[in-house]
Design a protein around this motif. Sequence first.
Motif, PDB file in Angstrom:
ATOM      1  N   ILE A 232      34.506  44.820  37.775  1.00  0.00           N
ATOM      2  CA  ILE A 232      35.729  44.574  38.534  1.00  0.00           C
ATOM      3  C   ILE A 232      36.948  44.449  37.632  1.00  0.00           C
ATOM      4  CG2 ILE A 232      34.480  43.397  40.376  1.00  0.00           C
ATOM      5  CD1 ILE A 232      35.589  40.737  39.235  1.00  0.00           C
ATOM      6  N   VAL A 233      38.097  44.673  38.239  1.00  0.00           N
ATOM      7  CA  VAL A 233      39.391  44.378  37.619  1.00  0.00           C
ATOM      8  C   VAL A 233      40.030  43.328  38.515  1.00  0.00           C
ATOM      9  CG1 VAL A 233      41.670  45.255  37.027  1.00  0.00           C
ATOM     10  CG2 VAL A 233      39.635  46.692  36.679  1.00  0.00           C
ATOM     11  N   ALA A 234      40.268  42.137  37.967  1.00  0.00           N
ATOM     12  CA  ALA A 234      40.741  41.034  38.798  1.00  0.00           C
ATOM     13  C   ALA A 234      41.832  40.239  38.103  1.00  0.00           C
ATOM     14  CB  ALA A 234      39.579  40.110  39.162  1.00  0.00           C
ATOM     15  N   ALA A 235      42.703  39.658  38.921  1.00  0.00           N
ATOM     16  CA  ALA A 235      43.750  38.753  38.430  1.00  0.00           C
ATOM     17  C   ALA A 235      43.476  37.381  39.019  1.00  0.00           C
ATOM     18  CB  ALA A 235      45.132  39.248  38.855  1.00  0.00           C
ATOM     19  N   GLY A 236      43.336  36.363  38.164  1.00  0.00           N
ATOM     20  CA  GLY A 236      43.047  35.019  38.632  1.00  0.00           C
ATOM     21  C   GLY A 236      44.273  34.127  38.580  1.00  0.00           C
TER      22      GLY A 236
ATOM     23  N   PHE B  56      40.826  42.222  47.220  1.00  0.00           N
ATOM     24  CA  PHE B  56      40.126  41.172  47.946  1.00  0.00           C
ATOM     25  C   PHE B  56      40.341  39.855  47.208  1.00  0.00           C
ATOM     26  CE2 PHE B  56      38.013  45.216  48.369  1.00  0.00           C
ATOM     27  CZ  PHE B  56      37.900  45.370  49.738  1.00  0.00           C
ATOM     28  N   ASP B  57      40.898  38.892  47.890  1.00  0.00           N
ATOM     29  CA  ASP B  57      41.164  37.584  47.305  1.00  0.00           C
ATOM     30  C   ASP B  57      39.983  36.667  47.603  1.00  0.00           C
ATOM     31  OD1 ASP B  57      41.907  35.008  46.725  1.00  0.00           O
ATOM     32  OD2 ASP B  57      43.810  35.074  47.794  1.00  0.00           O
ATOM     33  N   ILE B  58      39.208  36.339  46.568  1.00  0.00           N
ATOM     34  CA  ILE B  58      38.149  35.343  46.701  1.00  0.00           C
ATOM     35  C   ILE B  58      38.701  34.048  46.117  1.00  0.00           C
ATOM     36  CG2 ILE B  58      35.793  34.686  46.121  1.00  0.00           C
ATOM     37  CD1 ILE B  58      35.060  37.576  45.913  1.00  0.00           C
ATOM     38  N   THR B  59      38.822  33.027  46.955  1.00  0.00           N
ATOM     39  CA  THR B  59      39.399  31.761  46.539  1.00  0.00           C
ATOM     40  C   THR B  59      38.291  30.743  46.321  1.00  0.00           C
ATOM     41  OG1 THR B  59      41.390  32.251  47.831  1.00  0.00           O
ATOM     42  CG2 THR B  59      41.074  29.983  47.109  1.00  0.00           C
ATOM     43  N   PHE B  60      38.211  30.218  45.111  1.00  0.00           N
ATOM     44  CA  PHE B  60      37.186  29.249  44.738  1.00  0.00           C
ATOM     45  C   PHE B  60      37.797  27.850  44.733  1.00  0.00           C
ATOM     46  CE2 PHE B  60      35.720  33.217  42.871  1.00  0.00           C
ATOM     47  CZ  PHE B  60      34.371  33.224  43.199  1.00  0.00           C
ATOM     48  N   SER B  61      37.233  26.959  45.570  1.00  0.00           N
ATOM     49  CA  SER B  61      37.735  25.589  45.681  1.00  0.00           C
ATOM     50  C   SER B  61      36.576  24.612  45.529  1.00  0.00           C
ATOM     51  CB  SER B  61      38.387  25.367  47.047  1.00  0.00           C
ATOM     52  OG  SER B  61      39.420  26.290  47.282  1.00  0.00           O
ATOM     53  N   PRO B  62      36.641  23.705  44.569  1.00  0.00           N
ATOM     54  CA  PRO B  62      35.596  22.681  44.473  1.00  0.00           C
ATOM     55  C   PRO B  62      35.724  21.681  45.606  1.00  0.00           C
ATOM     56  CG  PRO B  62      37.335  22.217  42.907  1.00  0.00           C
ATOM     57  CD  PRO B  62      37.671  23.540  43.541  1.00  0.00           C
TER      58      PRO B  62
ATOM     59  N   LEU C 263      49.240  47.954  40.175  1.00  0.00           N
ATOM     60  CA  LEU C 263      47.839  47.973  40.584  1.00  0.00           C
ATOM     61  C   LEU C 263      47.657  47.632  42.055  1.00  0.00           C
ATOM     62  CD1 LEU C 263      44.878  48.315  39.853  1.00  0.00           C
ATOM     63  CD2 LEU C 263      44.843  45.928  39.112  1.00  0.00           C
ATOM     64  N   PHE C 264      48.230  46.514  42.498  1.00  0.00           N
ATOM     65  CA  PHE C 264      48.005  46.058  43.866  1.00  0.00           C
ATOM     66  C   PHE C 264      49.053  46.574  44.850  1.00  0.00           C
ATOM     67  CE2 PHE C 264      45.867  42.903  41.191  1.00  0.00           C
ATOM     68  CZ  PHE C 264      44.606  42.908  41.767  1.00  0.00           C
ATOM     69  N   GLY C 265      50.167  47.047  44.349  1.00  0.00           N
ATOM     70  CA  GLY C 265      51.168  47.616  45.243  1.00  0.00           C
ATOM     71  C   GLY C 265      50.980  49.101  45.466  1.00  0.00           C
ATOM     72  N   LEU C 266      50.640  49.824  44.361  1.00  0.00           N
ATOM     73  CA  LEU C 266      50.575  51.283  44.436  1.00  0.00           C
ATOM     74  C   LEU C 266      49.185  51.860  44.185  1.00  0.00           C
ATOM     75  CD1 LEU C 266      53.855  52.001  42.424  1.00  0.00           C
ATOM     76  CD2 LEU C 266      53.571  52.002  44.912  1.00  0.00           C
ATOM     77  N   GLY C 267      48.290  51.060  43.576  1.00  0.00           N
ATOM     78  CA  GLY C 267      46.951  51.574  43.291  1.00  0.00           C
ATOM     79  C   GLY C 267      46.889  52.418  42.039  1.00  0.00           C
ATOM     80  N   ILE C 268      47.781  52.151  41.082  1.00  0.00           N
ATOM     81  CA  ILE C 268      47.779  52.901  39.828  1.00  0.00           C
ATOM     82  C   ILE C 268      47.538  51.935  38.666  1.00  0.00           C
ATOM     83  CG2 ILE C 268      49.259  54.725  40.738  1.00  0.00           C
ATOM     84  CD1 ILE C 268      51.652  53.422  39.456  1.00  0.00           C
ATOM     85  N   HIS C 269      47.468  52.454  37.458  1.00  0.00           N
ATOM     86  CA  HIS C 269      47.173  51.636  36.283  1.00  0.00           C
ATOM     87  C   HIS C 269      48.152  50.460  36.186  1.00  0.00           C
ATOM     88  CE1 HIS C 269      46.418  50.458  32.138  1.00  0.00           C
ATOM     89  NE2 HIS C 269      45.427  51.345  32.051  1.00  0.00           N
TER      90      HIS C 269
ATOM     91  N   ILE D 158      40.607  40.587  43.377  1.00  0.00           N
ATOM     92  CA  ILE D 158      39.834  41.727  42.872  1.00  0.00           C
ATOM     93  C   ILE D 158      40.467  43.022  43.367  1.00  0.00           C
ATOM     94  CG2 ILE D 158      37.578  42.857  42.888  1.00  0.00           C
ATOM     95  CD1 ILE D 158      36.310  40.134  43.344  1.00  0.00           C
ATOM     96  N   ALA D 159      40.852  43.879  42.454  1.00  0.00           N
ATOM     97  CA  ALA D 159      41.484  45.146  42.827  1.00  0.00           C
ATOM     98  C   ALA D 159      40.486  46.051  43.538  1.00  0.00           C
ATOM     99  CB  ALA D 159      42.028  45.847  41.586  1.00  0.00           C
ATOM    100  N   ASN D 160      40.962  46.762  44.533  1.00  0.00           N
ATOM    101  CA  ASN D 160      40.126  47.734  45.252  1.00  0.00           C
ATOM    102  C   ASN D 160      40.100  49.058  44.489  1.00  0.00           C
ATOM    103  OD1 ASN D 160      38.478  48.730  47.256  1.00  0.00           O
ATOM    104  ND2 ASN D 160      40.153  49.199  48.663  1.00  0.00           N
ATOM    105  N   ARG D 161      39.819  48.928  43.205  1.00  0.00           N
ATOM    106  CA  ARG D 161      39.704  50.072  42.308  1.00  0.00           C
ATOM    107  C   ARG D 161      38.581  49.776  41.316  1.00  0.00           C
ATOM    108  NH1 ARG D 161      41.902  52.714  45.397  1.00  0.00           N
ATOM    109  NH2 ARG D 161      43.814  53.937  45.233  1.00  0.00           N
ATOM    110  N   VAL D 162      37.538  50.618  41.318  1.00  0.00           N
ATOM    111  CA  VAL D 162      36.417  50.476  40.384  1.00  0.00           C
ATOM    112  C   VAL D 162      36.077  51.856  39.833  1.00  0.00           C
ATOM    113  CG1 VAL D 162      35.357  48.379  41.312  1.00  0.00           C
ATOM    114  CG2 VAL D 162      34.861  50.575  42.391  1.00  0.00           C
ATOM    115  N   ARG D 163      35.611  51.872  38.589  1.00  0.00           N
ATOM    116  CA  ARG D 163      35.286  53.156  37.961  1.00  0.00           C
ATOM    117  C   ARG D 163      33.776  53.351  37.966  1.00  0.00           C
ATOM    118  NH1 ARG D 163      37.314  55.308  32.042  1.00  0.00           N
ATOM    119  NH2 ARG D 163      35.571  54.052  31.267  1.00  0.00           N
ATOM    120  N   THR D 164      33.360  54.506  38.457  1.00  0.00           N
ATOM    121  CA  THR D 164      31.947  54.839  38.468  1.00  0.00           C
ATOM    122  C   THR D 164      31.525  55.340  37.090  1.00  0.00           C
ATOM    123  OG1 THR D 164      32.581  56.987  39.400  1.00  0.00           O
ATOM    124  CG2 THR D 164      31.785  55.323  40.925  1.00  0.00           C
TER     125      THR D 164
END
Length: 399
Positions: free
Chosen positions: A271-275, A209-215, A84-90, A294-300
């Motif tokens: 979104i498709v994301a890995a936490g 896109f890496d969104i990092t959540f820190s308390p 997913l994040f290396g090649l942009g495929i399933h 968050i993967a830069n892949r979304v389905r319309t």
Amino acid sequence: MPQAISSATNKGMVATIHRVTAGNGYLYYLRNIAANDITARGRSSLADYYSAHGEAPGRWQGSGLAALNIPPGAEVTESQMKSLFGLGIHPNAEQIEEQVYAHQITLGANDRAATRAAEKASKLGNKFAVYEARSQYRQQCSDAFRAHNSEQNLPPTTAIPDDERARIRTQVATEMFTIEYERPPLNARELSGWVAKNSRPKHAAVAGFDITFSPVKSVSVLWALASPDISQRIEVAHRRAIEDALSWLENNAVFTRLGRNGIRQVDVEGIVAAGFTHRDSRAGDPDLHTHVLIANRVRTLDGKWRTIDSKTLHEAVVTASEIFDSRIEHHLETDLNLQFEARPGRTPDQVQIREIVGIPLELIEAWSQRGAAIVARLDQLTAAFQTTFGREPSPKGDL
């Protein structure tokens, strides 16, 4: 790790976002966050961030997973990250392609046709374009390898044992880091982060896109010192606050663009994301935080896969940070009866931070080595700027 793009809120710095490049950008999350199986990937002096037990494996998140037939909460594997994040495929491309290929062969297709059908089955739009990295760090490592062989009276391109290559890379990185920051790295974690940043190609497709959540720091302090039961409940509150923030992002800030020059902004399925949850800072301080990649892949809604409207996503991170901040306070107040108040000693021009009542400020500051190092370096750079230009730098760094 790539530099953060935005981060501020009116309560504290609790969410940041940065781009993750295609190719091998995903390896940071496997080696430095989720590498709990050290024998499968190997260890080096630059990648040995944590104890032998490592961090918890990543978990899949996001309503866009339904289109991929992946259940939320499922463990993230290295193969899935590469796809997913290396090649942009399933994410499950390896299994999908193997099954489709075998089925096509049974139907009488030749190897070329079966391969083409298999690759089509795993596509999520166009594959990422991957550019060759030409960084100064890589070049100096290459020069050091050649110099090593020359000293051994060997041809320049002779293969060097892995242990020796790791030693040379570490030496080169340490020297370059020390020159850049005018001090040696604090530890292998900080050095490895520098290596990750300086190994990226100057031009590369955006894989996610890496969104990092820190308390706020007092949450991490209490989490580190509390009983296992309380610590687990703090983690649950942290996770629920992230879910609240991601839900808002999916409903209000995740789109794609269509038409000439992307003139139309359209809805997507989610979104498709890995936490990846991370336990400490690079300075070794307790620092509970989670990277949501968050993967830069979304389905319309027409079933086609496209890329995210990144401008809207970046603009929304401040709001998502506020939501995370307020919701973790709510969850901790509701479940553990904790109270929050403004941290004392903040001046009007500083970002106001709310901490847990009863957590000593001295302990918060003692376990904020990473922040202290950043502040010290900022002071050095500010002084150098003033000497050169005769004035203080602007917040945007304009000359």
